[in-house]
Design a protein around this motif. Structure first.
Motif, PDB file in Angstrom:
ATOM      1  N   HIS A  71       0.829  -1.202   0.000  1.00 30.14           N
ATOM      2  CA  HIS A  71       0.000   0.000   0.000  1.00 30.14           C
ATOM      3  C   HIS A  71       0.865   1.254   0.000  1.00 30.14           C
ATOM      4  CE1 HIS A  71      -2.490   3.176   1.953  1.00 30.14           C
ATOM      5  NE2 HIS A  71      -3.459   2.653   1.214  1.00 30.14           N
ATOM      6  N   ALA A 116      -3.340  -0.824  -4.224  1.00 26.76           N
ATOM      7  CA  ALA A 116      -4.653  -0.791  -3.582  1.00 26.76           C
ATOM      8  C   ALA A 116      -4.900  -2.108  -2.857  1.00 26.76           C
ATOM      9  CB  ALA A 116      -5.748  -0.543  -4.615  1.00 26.76           C
ATOM     10  N   TYR A 172      -5.791   6.675   6.797  1.00 27.77           N
ATOM     11  CA  TYR A 172      -6.011   6.337   5.390  1.00 27.77           C
ATOM     12  C   TYR A 172      -7.446   6.626   4.952  1.00 27.77           C
ATOM     13  CZ  TYR A 172      -1.780   3.590   6.340  1.00 27.77           C
ATOM     14  OH  TYR A 172      -0.533   3.181   6.727  1.00 27.77           O
ATOM     15  N   LEU A 196     -12.169   3.481  -2.795  1.00 29.92           N
ATOM     16  CA  LEU A 196     -10.971   2.638  -2.780  1.00 29.92           C
ATOM     17  C   LEU A 196      -9.934   3.125  -3.793  1.00 29.92           C
ATOM     18  CD1 LEU A 196      -9.345   0.204  -1.892  1.00 29.92           C
ATOM     19  CD2 LEU A 196     -10.838  -1.256  -3.286  1.00 29.92           C
ATOM     20  N   LYS A 197     -10.400   3.583  -4.941  1.00 30.72           N
ATOM     21  CA  LYS A 197      -9.472   4.136  -5.931  1.00 30.72           C
ATOM     22  C   LYS A 197      -8.748   5.366  -5.382  1.00 30.72           C
ATOM     23  CE  LYS A 197     -11.801   2.545 -10.147  1.00 30.72           C
ATOM     24  NZ  LYS A 197     -12.559   2.964 -11.364  1.00 30.72           N
ATOM     25  N   THR A 237      -8.335   6.216  -1.848  1.00 25.29           N
ATOM     26  CA  THR A 237      -7.544   5.992  -0.635  1.00 25.29           C
ATOM     27  C   THR A 237      -6.642   4.761  -0.716  1.00 25.29           C
ATOM     28  OG1 THR A 237      -9.217   4.619   0.451  1.00 25.29           O
ATOM     29  CG2 THR A 237      -9.425   7.008   0.695  1.00 25.29           C
ATOM     30  N   ARG A 238      -6.975   3.857  -1.642  1.00 32.65           N
ATOM     31  CA  ARG A 238      -6.244   2.597  -1.854  1.00 32.65           C
ATOM     32  C   ARG A 238      -6.346   1.635  -0.673  1.00 32.65           C
ATOM     33  NH1 ARG A 238      -1.356   3.331  -1.702  1.00 32.65           N
ATOM     34  NH2 ARG A 238      -1.253   5.553  -1.195  1.00 32.65           N
ATOM     35  N   SER A 251     -12.500  -5.914  -6.409  1.00 34.66           N
ATOM     36  CA  SER A 251     -11.079  -6.120  -6.693  1.00 34.66           C
ATOM     37  C   SER A 251     -10.763  -5.887  -8.165  1.00 34.66           C
ATOM     38  CB  SER A 251     -10.669  -7.538  -6.280  1.00 34.66           C
ATOM     39  OG  SER A 251      -9.345  -7.821  -6.667  1.00 34.66           O
ATOM     40  N   THR A 257     -10.939  -2.053  -9.166  1.00 32.94           N
ATOM     41  CA  THR A 257      -9.945  -1.148  -8.569  1.00 32.94           C
ATOM     42  C   THR A 257      -8.509  -1.640  -8.728  1.00 32.94           C
ATOM     43  OG1 THR A 257     -10.199  -2.270  -6.435  1.00 32.94           O
ATOM     44  CG2 THR A 257     -11.576  -0.329  -6.837  1.00 32.94           C
ATOM     45  N   ALA A 282      -7.227  -3.972  -7.100  1.00 26.29           N
ATOM     46  CA  ALA A 282      -6.749  -4.146  -5.726  1.00 26.29           C
ATOM     47  C   ALA A 282      -6.406  -5.601  -5.431  1.00 26.29           C
ATOM     48  CB  ALA A 282      -7.811  -3.668  -4.742  1.00 26.29           C
TER      49      ALA A 282
END
Length: 221
Positions: free
Chosen positions: A45, A50, A73, A119-120, A122-123, A147, A150, A152
């Protein structure tokens, strides 16, 4: 009926939710707490990746104490629109998480889109893989879709306690007993390639389910 409405109003009130948050903190600080395998995903991270932290409904209470450390975060967390979800969302918000309201049974698509957007940015986000209603031990498709959208990695985590109560609920909710040894263990990062093939998508979902069931042997016992 009047008593029920009064009780619901009390449980949704700000004074009660603030009390509950501090009670959970105090209760959790009685645990003899240990964290395992956190460094790998945190380094990932830090380097710009992500991360989607995932667990079973049974396990989330024991993680609340430590997950306050991630407040800087501003991670997102999808929480159902139920009355119980309102309480959980309030505690999550006080802990520094950003609650996104919705689930597989109500408002899920819009909530998923909001969580993907967050999420994009703050990751980091969290997700309860068996949703608000289960069944126990079944990973819902949403975690894979998030997942993919993003890019992730998925990081399963589990909470184990040497002494705990297990509720007679669909998820056999686990409440570690005061002063018990509690271990929060992060599993290896899992990266699923994007796919539009339904059978391949299902293979990914089943793989994650098998991995996470190995980490939670008491879930189906």
């Amino acid at each position: 009926m009047i008593m029920s409405k009064s009780l619901n109003s009390f449980l949704a009130s700000t004074p009660f939710l603030v009390f509950l948050y501090f009670f959970i903190r105090l209760y959790s600080f009685t645990f003899r707490f240990k964290v395992e395998n956190e460094e790998g995903w945190k380094d990932f991270h830090k380097d710009g990746g992500a991360v989607l932290l995932c667990t079973w409904h049974q396990h989330f209470f024991g993680a609340i104490r430590h997950f306050q450390n991630y407040r800087r975060y501003e991670p997102g967390l999808m929480i159902s629109k139920s009355k119980d979800g309102h309480i959980i969302a309030a505690v999550a918000k006080k802990s520094g998480w950003v609650p996104v309201r919705g689930s597989s049974s109500r408002g899920g698509l819009e909530a998923m889109r909001k969580l993907i957007t967050l999420l994009k940015k703050t990751r980091l986000a969290g997700h309860i893989v068996d949703g608000p209603r289960g069944p126990a031990g079944e990973v819902k498709a949403g975690v894979i879709r998030i997942s993919h959208a993003t890019d992730a990695v998925i990081v399963p985590f589990y909470v184990h306690a040497d002494k705990a109560w297990y509720f007679k609920s669909w998820d056999r909710f686990m409440l570690p007993k005061p002063f018990s040894r509690v271990t929060l263990k992060f599993d290896a990062m899992i990266k699923f390639p994007k796919t539009t093939d339904d059978s391949e998508f299902e293979k990914q979902r089943l793989h994650l389910q098998q991995v996470m069931l190995r980490g939670a042997p008491q879930l189906l016992s």
